[in-house]
Design a protein around this motif. Structure first.
Motif, PDB file in Angstrom:
ATOM      1  N   THR A  10       0.849  -1.189   0.000  1.00 31.91           N
ATOM      2  CA  THR A  10       0.000   0.000   0.000  1.00 31.91           C
ATOM      3  C   THR A  10       0.884   1.238   0.000  1.00 31.91           C
ATOM      4  O   THR A  10       1.855   1.320   0.751  1.00 31.91           O
ATOM      5  N   VAL A  11       0.557   2.175  -0.872  1.00 25.67           N
ATOM      6  CA  VAL A  11       1.276   3.449  -0.949  1.00 25.67           C
ATOM      7  C   VAL A  11       0.257   4.569  -0.849  1.00 25.67           C
ATOM      8  O   VAL A  11      -0.674   4.651  -1.665  1.00 25.67           O
ATOM      9  N   ARG A  12       0.433   5.429   0.162  1.00 22.91           N
ATOM     10  CA  ARG A  12      -0.478   6.556   0.354  1.00 22.91           C
ATOM     11  C   ARG A  12       0.313   7.852   0.371  1.00 22.91           C
ATOM     12  O   ARG A  12       1.474   7.892   0.779  1.00 22.91           O
ATOM     13  N   TYR A  13      -0.358   8.923  -0.089  1.00 22.44           N
ATOM     14  CA  TYR A  13       0.169  10.284   0.003  1.00 22.44           C
ATOM     15  C   TYR A  13      -0.817  11.074   0.860  1.00 22.44           C
ATOM     16  O   TYR A  13      -1.777  11.661   0.332  1.00 22.44           O
ATOM     17  N   PRO A  14      -0.617  11.071   2.180  1.00 22.15           N
ATOM     18  CA  PRO A  14      -1.617  11.672   3.078  1.00 22.15           C
ATOM     19  C   PRO A  14      -1.890  13.142   2.799  1.00 22.15           C
ATOM     20  O   PRO A  14      -3.039  13.595   2.877  1.00 22.15           O
ATOM     21  N   ASP A  15      -0.849  13.917   2.472  1.00 17.91           N
ATOM     22  CA  ASP A  15      -1.037  15.347   2.243  1.00 17.91           C
ATOM     23  C   ASP A  15      -1.961  15.620   1.067  1.00 17.91           C
ATOM     24  O   ASP A  15      -2.716  16.602   1.073  1.00 17.91           O
ATOM     25  N   ALA A  16      -1.892  14.773   0.043  1.00 14.35           N
ATOM     26  CA  ALA A  16      -2.731  14.954  -1.138  1.00 14.35           C
ATOM     27  C   ALA A  16      -4.006  14.127  -1.080  1.00 14.35           C
ATOM     28  O   ALA A  16      -4.852  14.232  -1.981  1.00 14.35           O
TER      29      ALA A  16
END
Length: 532
Positions: A10-16
């Motif tokens: 899993t890869v997340r970009y929390p800021d975006a």
């Protein structure tokens, strides 16, 4: 035996607020080729970057990536560096941003050999030359000292492949490795990869949007959408009997239809006579190499509403001709007229107000998009120069309209280029050109990074815009299916010279010249057949 295993990746970009990969499970065995396909933004490239620890700092990664029994997730950089380049090679999608502009390509190919194989400078240089020959770069001995900007897009892509193969890795991750290559060189590269796979037991993770290539090279295929695995299985079964709707859409997608004919009496937009491009030879200690003629005496006329497709192998002069016609190539000679103005006699200041009328879309979107500006600011940037009467709000509104035209969510214009996939960045580049409503657009491989479903939409969009505004297109491409769908006439180049020209159907269905027949045969070869 499993060589690479992804479990719950899993890869997340929390800021975006973006989840690029969502619990992905995949296995790749030694000697196997697994193709990873899906629409732009589906997360294909994120798999490659996550596996090698190359994601940006703002990414949050969870799950497992095991390579030959070693857990790569959370591995220290020195430990990863001993694996990257030596046991896992990576071919990036955009070679111009992956290659160092300050060093000759021969030096860059030799670097992994010196770092991981402890070869001497002389040994590494000799092997670099062999690798350049292996991937089909003409005159490899002379090109060793060339810098990336001196090579065509396809030649830069081949340099990247040579670098990735230098240490004969166990696993090659190829992210759109043939995007910038013409159809004949695509066939050569696929044959090369097949040979290396057989000789070295090389495992290949092949990321692409070109399903014809998938059928020719992959043992198994996995389909992604929105970061999730929707279907996986043996390639022939998946193509013959796709079960997921997303897979059926991909298999069925192909640029189709034909553009409307050029209106009667349409005025000329662009006229060129005797256009040549000659690059000076490299200076050496006591001599200089002779000039290299990239384009040799090309004549053409392009009318409003007309599309001229320019095809040929990498290095044939297609991009050099396109740049020369809109005065972006300082080494160009010959007469070029845009509407009623002779561009060849104008200096830079006199050209500036005319540039709104002829806009380029470059082959490498990441290299032409400023990382310091948001996508909306990039699209609106030309309006600051060519529409100074518009205030910031009006420019932003025009940018939002342009985003919608190229099938991007206008709300995404506040993101920076690194937050987009390669195909999405290509659409931003198209929006930047179209926002000025030019009369001529030079499209240099505008669909090369797009999957087939998006290609189909972009071709339809370009046809609609052309019909609505009478745009003239100079369409440079190695993808003959897209050329068929968009072009009125086709010009075939080889070594900078005209080989054949005529109506699209005549040239691509009944080619007169052997070189054109070879291009068409390579593009139309049954994708289900194995390479001879």
């Amino acid at each position: 035996m499993t060589l690479l295993r992804l479990s719950g990746l899993t890869v997340r970009y929390p800021d975006a607020g973006i989840t690029a990969l969502d619990g992905l499970d995949l296995d790749l065995a030694r000697g196997e080729t697994l193709a990873l396909v899906g629409e732009s933004g589906s997360g294909k490239s994120q798999v490659a970057l996550a596996a090698l620890g190359l994601l940006p700092p703002q990414a949050r990664v969870s799950g497992s990536v095991r390579f030959d029994g070693t857990e790569l997730t959370g591995l220290t950089r020195p430990a990863l560096d001993r694996i990257r380049g030596a046991r896992i090679g990576l071919v990036f999608q955009e070679p111009m941003t992956a290659l160092d502009p300050l060093f000759p390509v021969g030096h860059q190919i030799a670097l992994p050999l010196r770092a991981h194989r402890s070869l001497s400078r002389r040994q590494a240089r000799a092997r670099a030359r062999e690798l350049m020959d292996l991937v089909g770069i003409r005159d490899a001995a002379a090109r060793l000292t060339a810098h990336p900007h001196e090579l065509s897009g396809g030649e830069r892509q081949r340099v990247m492949i040579a670098m990735a193969l230098a240490c004969e890795p166990d696993l090659l991750i190829a992210d759109e490795p043939t995007t910038a290559l013409d159809v004949t060189v695509q066939a050569q590269i696929l044959a090369l990869l097949a040979d290396l796979k057989q000789r070295l037991g090389l495992a290949l993770l092949f990321i692409t949007h070109d399903l014809r290539l998938v059928r020719r090279i992959a043992d198994r295929t996995a389909v992604l959408r929105a970061g999730r695995l929707v279907e996986a299985g043996p390639t022939e079964r998946l193509f013959r009997d796709p079960r997921a709707p997303e897979t059926r859409d991909l298999v069925a997608a192909e640029p189709a239809g034909r553009k409307a004919p050029v209106p009667e009496g349409a005025p000329p937009v662009l006229e060129a006579r005797g256009v040549s491009v000659a690059y000076p030879g490299r200076r050496r200690w006591l001599r200089a190499d002779p000039p290299r003629l990239a384009v040799d005496g090309i004549d053409l006329t392009l009318r409003a509403g007309q599309t001229l497709g320019i095809v040929g192998e990498s290095g044939s002069g297609k991009s050099s001709l396109g740049r020369a016609l809109i005065r972006l190539e300082p080494a160009a000679h010959g007469l070029v007229r845009f509407e009623d103005r002779d561009l060849t006699v104008l200096d830079r200041a006199a050209l500036r107000p005319l540039r709104r009328g002829f806009q380029p879309v470059f082959q490498d979107p990441m290299g032409s998009l400023s990382p310091r500006l948001t996508a909306g600011e990039i699209v609106a940037e030309g309006l600051r120069v060519h529409a100074p009467h518009l205030n910031a709000a009006a420019r932003d509104a025009r940018a939002a309209e342009a985003f919608a035209e190229v099938r991007l969510d206008p709300a995404w214009r506040h993101r920076f280029p690194h937050a987009f996939s390669g195909g999405q960045r290509q659409r931003i580049a198209i929006a930047r050109a179209l926002v000025l409503r030019p009369r001529l657009v030079v499209l240099d491989e505008p669909t090369s990074a797009l999957d087939r479903t998006v290609q189909r939409d972009i071709v339809a969009l370009l046809r609609d815009l052309q019909a609505a505004h009478g745009l003239a297109y100079l369409f440079i491409s190695h993808d003959l299916a897209v050329v068929r769908a968009l072009s009125d006439t086709v010009l075939v180049l080889r070594h900078g010279r005209e080989v054949e020209r005529g109506p699209t159907d005549a040239v691509l269905e009944r080619p007169r010249e052997a070189y054109t027949r070879a291009l068409v045969a390579a593009a139309d070869r049954d994708p289900g057949l194995a390479e001879a």
